[in-house]
Design a protein around this motif. Structure first.
Motif, PDB file in Angstrom:
ATOM      1  N   ALA A 249       0.842  -1.210   0.000  1.00 43.40           N
ATOM      2  CA  ALA A 249       0.000   0.000   0.000  1.00 43.40           C
ATOM      3  C   ALA A 249       0.875   1.259   0.000  1.00 43.40           C
ATOM      4  CB  ALA A 249      -0.918  -0.004   1.215  1.00 43.40           C
ATOM      5  N   LEU A 250       2.006   1.202   0.718  1.00 42.96           N
ATOM      6  CA  LEU A 250       2.917   2.355   0.736  1.00 42.96           C
ATOM      7  C   LEU A 250       3.491   2.610  -0.657  1.00 42.96           C
ATOM      8  CD1 LEU A 250       4.886   1.745   4.071  1.00 42.96           C
ATOM      9  CD2 LEU A 250       3.277   3.581   3.623  1.00 42.96           C
ATOM     10  N   ILE A 251       3.911   1.524  -1.317  1.00 46.93           N
ATOM     11  CA  ILE A 251       4.475   1.666  -2.674  1.00 46.93           C
ATOM     12  C   ILE A 251       3.418   2.242  -3.611  1.00 46.93           C
ATOM     13  CG2 ILE A 251       5.377   0.398  -4.673  1.00 46.93           C
ATOM     14  CD1 ILE A 251       6.678  -1.554  -2.685  1.00 46.93           C
ATOM     15  N   ARG A 252       2.215   1.673  -3.535  1.00 36.70           N
ATOM     16  CA  ARG A 252       1.117   2.142  -4.392  1.00 36.70           C
ATOM     17  C   ARG A 252       0.799   3.611  -4.102  1.00 36.70           C
ATOM     18  NH1 ARG A 252      -1.789   3.850  -7.235  1.00 36.70           N
ATOM     19  NH2 ARG A 252      -3.680   3.144  -8.282  1.00 36.70           N
ATOM     20  N   GLY A 253       0.866   3.969  -2.829  1.00 37.10           N
ATOM     21  CA  GLY A 253       0.567   5.350  -2.427  1.00 37.10           C
ATOM     22  C   GLY A 253       1.570   6.337  -3.005  1.00 37.10           C
ATOM     23  N   VAL A 254       2.848   5.982  -2.970  1.00 36.95           N
ATOM     24  CA  VAL A 254       3.876   6.882  -3.522  1.00 36.95           C
ATOM     25  C   VAL A 254       3.658   7.051  -5.023  1.00 36.95           C
ATOM     26  CG1 VAL A 254       6.363   7.168  -3.912  1.00 36.95           C
ATOM     27  CG2 VAL A 254       5.557   6.288  -1.732  1.00 36.95           C
ATOM     28  N   GLN A 255       3.197   5.986  -5.683  1.00 36.97           N
ATOM     29  CA  GLN A 255       3.021   6.038  -7.147  1.00 36.97           C
ATOM     30  C   GLN A 255       1.703   6.687  -7.574  1.00 36.97           C
ATOM     31  OE1 GLN A 255       3.401   1.836  -7.761  1.00 36.97           O
ATOM     32  NE2 GLN A 255       5.495   2.021  -8.506  1.00 36.97           N
ATOM     33  N   THR A 256       0.884   7.099  -6.632  1.00 33.06           N
ATOM     34  CA  THR A 256      -0.445   7.637  -6.976  1.00 33.06           C
ATOM     35  C   THR A 256      -0.350   8.795  -7.956  1.00 33.06           C
ATOM     36  OG1 THR A 256      -1.394   6.993  -4.875  1.00 33.06           O
ATOM     37  CG2 THR A 256      -2.498   8.784  -6.033  1.00 33.06           C
ATOM     38  N   PHE A 257      -1.099   8.707  -9.021  1.00 31.23           N
ATOM     39  CA  PHE A 257      -1.132   9.808  -9.993  1.00 31.23           C
ATOM     40  C   PHE A 257      -2.459   9.863 -10.746  1.00 31.23           C
ATOM     41  CE2 PHE A 257      -0.235  10.986 -14.546  1.00 31.23           C
ATOM     42  CZ  PHE A 257      -0.291  12.355 -14.338  1.00 31.23           C
ATOM     43  N   ASP A 258      -2.706   8.811 -11.546  1.00 26.08           N
ATOM     44  CA  ASP A 258      -3.789   8.896 -12.533  1.00 26.08           C
ATOM     45  C   ASP A 258      -5.156   9.282 -11.980  1.00 26.08           C
ATOM     46  OD1 ASP A 258      -3.618   6.441 -11.304  1.00 26.08           O
ATOM     47  OD2 ASP A 258      -3.322   5.297 -13.141  1.00 26.08           O
ATOM     48  N   ALA A 294      12.685  16.912 -14.010  1.00 28.22           N
ATOM     49  CA  ALA A 294      11.737  15.798 -13.863  1.00 28.22           C
ATOM     50  C   ALA A 294      12.492  14.491 -13.636  1.00 28.22           C
ATOM     51  CB  ALA A 294      10.861  15.688 -15.109  1.00 28.22           C
ATOM     52  N   ALA A 295      13.583  14.294 -14.385  1.00 36.69           N
ATOM     53  CA  ALA A 295      14.359  13.057 -14.243  1.00 36.69           C
ATOM     54  C   ALA A 295      15.015  12.993 -12.862  1.00 36.69           C
ATOM     55  CB  ALA A 295      15.422  12.976 -15.334  1.00 36.69           C
ATOM     56  N   ALA A 296      15.524  14.139 -12.391  1.00 37.82           N
ATOM     57  CA  ALA A 296      16.153  14.156 -11.065  1.00 37.82           C
ATOM     58  C   ALA A 296      15.118  13.815  -9.989  1.00 37.82           C
ATOM     59  CB  ALA A 296      16.759  15.530 -10.793  1.00 37.82           C
ATOM     60  N   ALA A 297      13.932  14.395 -10.099  1.00 39.25           N
ATOM     61  CA  ALA A 297      12.877  14.107  -9.122  1.00 39.25           C
ATOM     62  C   ALA A 297      12.480  12.635  -9.188  1.00 39.25           C
ATOM     63  CB  ALA A 297      11.659  14.994  -9.378  1.00 39.25           C
ATOM     64  N   SER A 298      12.418  12.086 -10.407  1.00 40.98           N
ATOM     65  CA  SER A 298      11.999  10.681 -10.517  1.00 40.98           C
ATOM     66  C   SER A 298      13.072   9.751  -9.953  1.00 40.98           C
ATOM     67  CB  SER A 298      11.628  10.314 -11.951  1.00 40.98           C
ATOM     68  OG  SER A 298      12.756  10.325 -12.745  1.00 40.98           O
ATOM     69  N   LEU A 299      14.348  10.148 -10.033  1.00 43.57           N
ATOM     70  CA  LEU A 299      15.390   9.311  -9.426  1.00 43.57           C
ATOM     71  C   LEU A 299      15.273   9.327  -7.902  1.00 43.57           C
ATOM     72  CD1 LEU A 299      18.598   9.938 -11.580  1.00 43.57           C
ATOM     73  CD2 LEU A 299      17.240   7.850 -11.406  1.00 43.57           C
ATOM     74  N   LEU A 300      14.912  10.494  -7.351  1.00 48.73           N
ATOM     75  CA  LEU A 300      14.716  10.570  -5.902  1.00 48.73           C
ATOM     76  C   LEU A 300      13.541   9.676  -5.480  1.00 48.73           C
ATOM     77  CD1 LEU A 300      15.266  14.400  -5.244  1.00 48.73           C
ATOM     78  CD2 LEU A 300      16.844  12.534  -4.793  1.00 48.73           C
ATOM     79  N   VAL A 301      12.472   9.725  -6.266  1.00 47.02           N
ATOM     80  CA  VAL A 301      11.319   8.857  -5.970  1.00 47.02           C
ATOM     81  C   VAL A 301      11.722   7.387  -6.104  1.00 47.02           C
ATOM     82  CG1 VAL A 301       8.990   8.177  -6.691  1.00 47.02           C
ATOM     83  CG2 VAL A 301       9.639  10.565  -6.700  1.00 47.02           C
ATOM     84  N   ALA A 302      12.530   7.099  -7.135  1.00 51.44           N
ATOM     85  CA  ALA A 302      12.979   5.713  -7.342  1.00 51.44           C
ATOM     86  C   ALA A 302      13.740   5.226  -6.108  1.00 51.44           C
ATOM     87  CB  ALA A 302      13.860   5.628  -8.582  1.00 51.44           C
ATOM     88  N   LEU A 305      11.290   4.274  -3.548  1.00 56.45           N
ATOM     89  CA  LEU A 305      10.612   3.026  -3.929  1.00 56.45           C
ATOM     90  C   LEU A 305      11.530   1.809  -3.750  1.00 56.45           C
ATOM     91  CD1 LEU A 305       8.575   4.150  -7.066  1.00 56.45           C
ATOM     92  CD2 LEU A 305       7.698   3.570  -4.817  1.00 56.45           C
ATOM     93  N   VAL A 306      12.825   2.004  -3.994  1.00 53.46           N
ATOM     94  CA  VAL A 306      13.767   0.894  -3.793  1.00 53.46           C
ATOM     95  C   VAL A 306      13.774   0.502  -2.320  1.00 53.46           C
ATOM     96  CG1 VAL A 306      16.242   0.330  -3.722  1.00 53.46           C
ATOM     97  CG2 VAL A 306      15.258   1.330  -5.774  1.00 53.46           C
ATOM     98  N   VAL A 307      13.802   1.492  -1.419  1.00 53.35           N
ATOM     99  CA  VAL A 307      13.790   1.215   0.019  1.00 53.35           C
ATOM    100  C   VAL A 307      12.516   0.443   0.388  1.00 53.35           C
ATOM    101  CG1 VAL A 307      13.654   2.266   2.314  1.00 53.35           C
ATOM    102  CG2 VAL A 307      15.240   3.180   0.608  1.00 53.35           C
ATOM    103  N   LEU A 308      11.378   0.923  -0.136  1.00 50.46           N
ATOM    104  CA  LEU A 308      10.105   0.262   0.176  1.00 50.46           C
ATOM    105  C   LEU A 308      10.049  -1.158  -0.405  1.00 50.46           C
ATOM    106  CD1 LEU A 308       7.605   3.221  -0.327  1.00 50.46           C
ATOM    107  CD2 LEU A 308       8.182   2.091   1.816  1.00 50.46           C
ATOM    108  N   THR A 309      10.626  -1.324  -1.595  1.00 45.98           N
ATOM    109  CA  THR A 309      10.628  -2.660  -2.212  1.00 45.98           C
ATOM    110  C   THR A 309      11.498  -3.618  -1.406  1.00 45.98           C
ATOM    111  OG1 THR A 309      10.378  -1.574  -4.334  1.00 45.98           O
ATOM    112  CG2 THR A 309      10.984  -3.882  -4.396  1.00 45.98           C
ATOM    113  N   LEU A 310      12.644  -3.122  -0.924  1.00 48.67           N
ATOM    114  CA  LEU A 310      13.502  -3.967  -0.089  1.00 48.67           C
ATOM    115  C   LEU A 310      12.752  -4.361   1.180  1.00 48.67           C
ATOM    116  CD1 LEU A 310      16.977  -2.209  -0.478  1.00 48.67           C
ATOM    117  CD2 LEU A 310      16.248  -4.406  -1.422  1.00 48.67           C
ATOM    118  N   ALA A 311      11.988  -3.392   1.718  1.00 50.07           N
ATOM    119  CA  ALA A 311      11.187  -3.686   2.918  1.00 50.07           C
ATOM    120  C   ALA A 311      10.167  -4.772   2.610  1.00 50.07           C
ATOM    121  CB  ALA A 311      10.495  -2.421   3.402  1.00 50.07           C
TER     122      ALA A 311
END
Lengths: 322, 420
Positions: A249-258, A294-302, A305-311
């Motif tokens: 749910a945390l991962i999905r929440g960070v990705q919320t957009f559409d 935009a790319a720099a911001a998306s790398l920060l988000v990535a 997401l990597v931390v959350l995926t490892l969790a």
């Protein structure tokens, strides 16, 4: 059948044996993995590498050869803040508004999501009438397109929408839900929970059904109350599944957009602008198109997401290991 | 013998097809419609195809969003169409095909002298765009509500303040939801802002928000006190466009500030529900009573394999008779000065719509040179976006007007640096 397969296998065997002699039996595994690795590299690693190139280059040009190298300038612009809590003190205030909106949204959404999904799963796991029907009802919103979800709720909540028509009819008077920042944010959380809860309910329901019946029977024989059984048996045994649900749910929440973008467009003001919308607007919707930022911001988000995926991997492993 | 004949026939057919294919010139025209434009161009261009054997023009009808967001990326990647109908007139200049070597530039100067500059930027001062759809922003009022309220409608030369007072009185008397509404667009507020003293371009021709504050203060105040429909600007985020046409059509707004392209929609959807009329642009404290010109035009792109043919097609559409027919059928104000001078009888419109379009055309004389220059500024799209985002934040209380103004200047500087 065997008569067809055996000669075929013999044909394949010839190059495979040659390859085995060339690489050795241990390295042969790489040859089997190679097609998948090429595809994975093309569609996963290459975009990440390109993203790094964009994040470290400037201008609104899309072609890499026309983009001057600027090093960490884009990251510097994003992180240039007097006080990270106060977005107004930041050079890229819209980024930090989006970050804090996302943090608040994810916290509320994941919390409510796990809570309501658990409640629903427990109810649906019990002996209720039309259980199959209710399971389908709760899962149905998951099947809807996010844009459809957004449009349905917009239709309900707009100034002259269904909800206000009902409130007017009861004499309570309508509220301009989408023009008030707090209401718009609250409804965004609600809609997100409503739309995705079915999926998490399903996972928790599977978790509940995996708990051995005899544990409950023993508790009943010992005279344990329903609440005590839930607190001392259900919750501890379901905890690993709940952890997986929480991380998902945390991962999905960070990705919320559409669905939120279609629902409020990020407004009022920036009240429901989340980080992915910020990236989209910086890179594609605004003028000039600041692909680097935009790319720099998306790398920060990535990174997040990597931390959350490892969790999540850790939680999964814990779950499997019991 | 029979086989020989068959073989010869097949060979001849094959050769014929190959030769045909080699001679065929395929042109792709990316087009979006506000109404029926693409349909009309498709029809007009089929006449061009008939006159020019071997030319095949495909009109790709796309949503407006694709022109704004996808086309620039396609062009940057070198995969764009041969020609397109665009609205970011100066912003895409770097990709435009210069038509000058292929057209009668003197005739173009005479016909399109007012709009040619809009497609130019920096040192690229050629002939790039055929302005097909001239628009001008202005106000529509619900005359029936005025009549019902018994309030006298402000006359020519009335200010925004006069209209605010009058429309508030009308809304109060008739229970209309909103006295006034303005589309959520940086382009739409530019005219009123100029009337309040906004410069938009400095002495060197670079973008600035100098003089924008008086309008920003007034606009935010109107949104706070309910004079302006707050829903339009506050219920969206980012620079997303939103209009208030539906509210006006529903009879909820007394004065709706939008533009000439809304005439067809209002004509069709308001019907006999109420009487409406065009009032042009109210005046501001500076004495200016300006709207913003704008619209769309057809351009060719340098990356086309058939530059001469693309120029020939655009020049065909620029011919007076063809242009006049397109204007009449698409119900758009003509940018062609010869056509405008003779007047256009628009097809399939009611007398009310004809009157409204004529009122907009007549209002062109009031458009300030600042508005013309701002429309022609290559960085105006970035400025429109910044205006919407920051003004919205001030309206919902995230920023004070002063902070919003500071942020607007900062954003403009960042946009200029980012696009270098």
């Amino acid at each position: 059948m065997l008569a067809v397969i055996t000669p075929l296998m013999r044909i394949i065997e010839i190059p495979m044996l040659a390859l085995q002699r060339l690489l050795g039996i241990n390295r042969l595994a790489w040859a089997f993995l190679l097609p998948n690795l090429i595809l994975f590299g093309l569609f996963a690693f290459l975009p990440v590498i390109l993203n790094v190139f964009y994040a470290t280059s400037g201008s609104d040009n899309v072609l890499l050869q026309n983009r001057p190298f600027v090093g960490g300038q884009n990251f510097g612009q994003l992180l240039d803040c007097g006080n990270y809590i106060d977005a107004n003190s930041c050079r890229e205030d819209k980024f930090w508004r989006a970050v804090w909106n996302t943090v608040t949204f994810v916290t509320l959404q994941a919390g409510f999501m796990v809570g309501f999904a658990l409640l629903t799963a427990v109810i649906l796991n019990g002996r209720i009438r039309a259980r199959g029907f209710f399971r389908s009802v709760f899962f149905f919103p998951v099947l809807l397109s996010p844009v459809v979800v957004a449009l349905i709720w917009k239709w309900i909540l707009q100034r002259e929408g269904v909800l206000n028509a009902f409130l007017d009819w009861t004499g309570l008077g309508g509220i301009n839900w989408l023009v008030d920042a707090q209401w718009a944010f609250g409804w965004s959380v609600f809609i997100s929970v409503w739309a995705h809860m079915g999926f998490y309910t399903l996972i928790l329901l599977a978790g509940l059904q995996a708990i051995p019946r005899d544990v409950y029977e023993a508790a009943t024989m010992d005279g344990a109350s329903g609440w005590r059984t839930f607190r001392r048996i259900t919750l501890p045994l379901l905890a690993p599944t709940m952890l997986v649900v929480l991380v998902l749910a945390l991962i999905r929440g960070v990705q919320t957009f559409d669905e939120i973008y279609a629902f409020t467009g990020g407004g009022p003001g920036t009240a429901t602008t989340f980080i992915i919308q910020y990236i989209y607007e910086r890179g594609f919707a605004g003028a000039p198109r600041l692909f680097g930022l935009a790319a720099a911001a998306s790398l920060l988000v990535a990174g997040v997401l990597v931390v959350l995926t490892l969790a999540q991997l850790w939680a999964n492993r814990r779950n499997v290991d019991g | 013998m029979r086989q020989t004949i068959l073989r010869t026939t097949a060979l001849a057919a094959g050769l014929g097809m190959t030769a045909g294919a080699a001679m065929a010139q395929d042109i792709r025209f990316q087009c979006y419609s506000d109404g029926n434009e693409c349909e009309v161009y498709d029809d007009l261009l089929s006449r061009f195809e008939a006159e020019n054997q071997g030319v095949n023009i495909t009109v790709d009808v796309v949503p407006y969003q694709a022109i704004l967001e996808n086309l620039p990326v396609q062009l940057a990647a070198g995969n764009g169409p041969d020609m397109a109908k665009v609205t970011d007139l100066g912003g895409l200049n770097q990709y435009y095909l210069d038509l000058a070597p292929y057209i009668d530039t003197a005739a173009w100067d005479e016909a399109f002298g007012n709009t040619l500059d809009w497609y130019r930027a920096g040192d690229r001062q050629g002939y790039y765009g055929l302005h097909t759809q001239l628009t001008i922003t202005g106000g529509f009022v619900n005359a029936t509500l005025f009549e019902q309220a018994g309030v006298e409608m402000p006359g020519e030369g009335a200010t925004w303040d006069d209209w605010a007072t009058a429309t508030k009185a009308v809304a109060e008397a008739t229970d209309a939801d909103f006295p006034m509404a303005v589309d959520r667009s940086g382009h739409r507020v530019a005219g009123p802002a100029i009337s309040y003293g906004a410069k938009f371009l400095d002495a060197e021709g670079k973008g600035t928000f100098d003089g924008f504050k008086p309008f920003a203060e007034q606009f935010v105040a109107w949104n706070e006190d309910g004079t302006m429909a707050r829903d339009v600007w506050a219920s969206q985020g980012g620079a997303t466009y939103a209009d208030a046409a539906q509210e006006f059509i529903n009879g909820e707004v007394v004065l709706y500030y939008s533009g000439s392209w809304q005439v067809a929609r209002l004509d069709e959807q308001v019907g006999d529900f109420f009487d409406w009329k065009v009032i042009g642009s109210p005046c501001g404290p500076t004495g200016e009573c300006t709207g913003m010109p704008g619209g769309a035009g057809i351009v060719g792109f340098e990356q086309t394999e058939h530059p001469e043919l693309v120029a020939k097609i655009i020049d065909f559409l620029a011919q007076k008779d063809i242009y006049a027919e397109a204007a009449a059928r698409t119900r758009n104000l003509p940018a062609h000065q010869g056509v405008a001078a003779e007047g256009v009888t628009f097809e399939d419109v009611t007398p009310a719509a004809q009157e409204a379009l004529s009122a907009f055309a007549a209002d062109l004389k009031n458009v300030s040179p600042t508005a013309f220059a701002y429309q022609g500024y290559a960085g105006n799209r970035a400025m429109f976006g910044i205006t919407v985002e920051r003004l919205s934040q001030a309206i919902v209380g995230e920023l004070t007007v002063d902070d919003a103004m500071t942020r607007m200047e900062d954003d403009l500087k960042a946009a200029a640096e980012g696009s270098q």
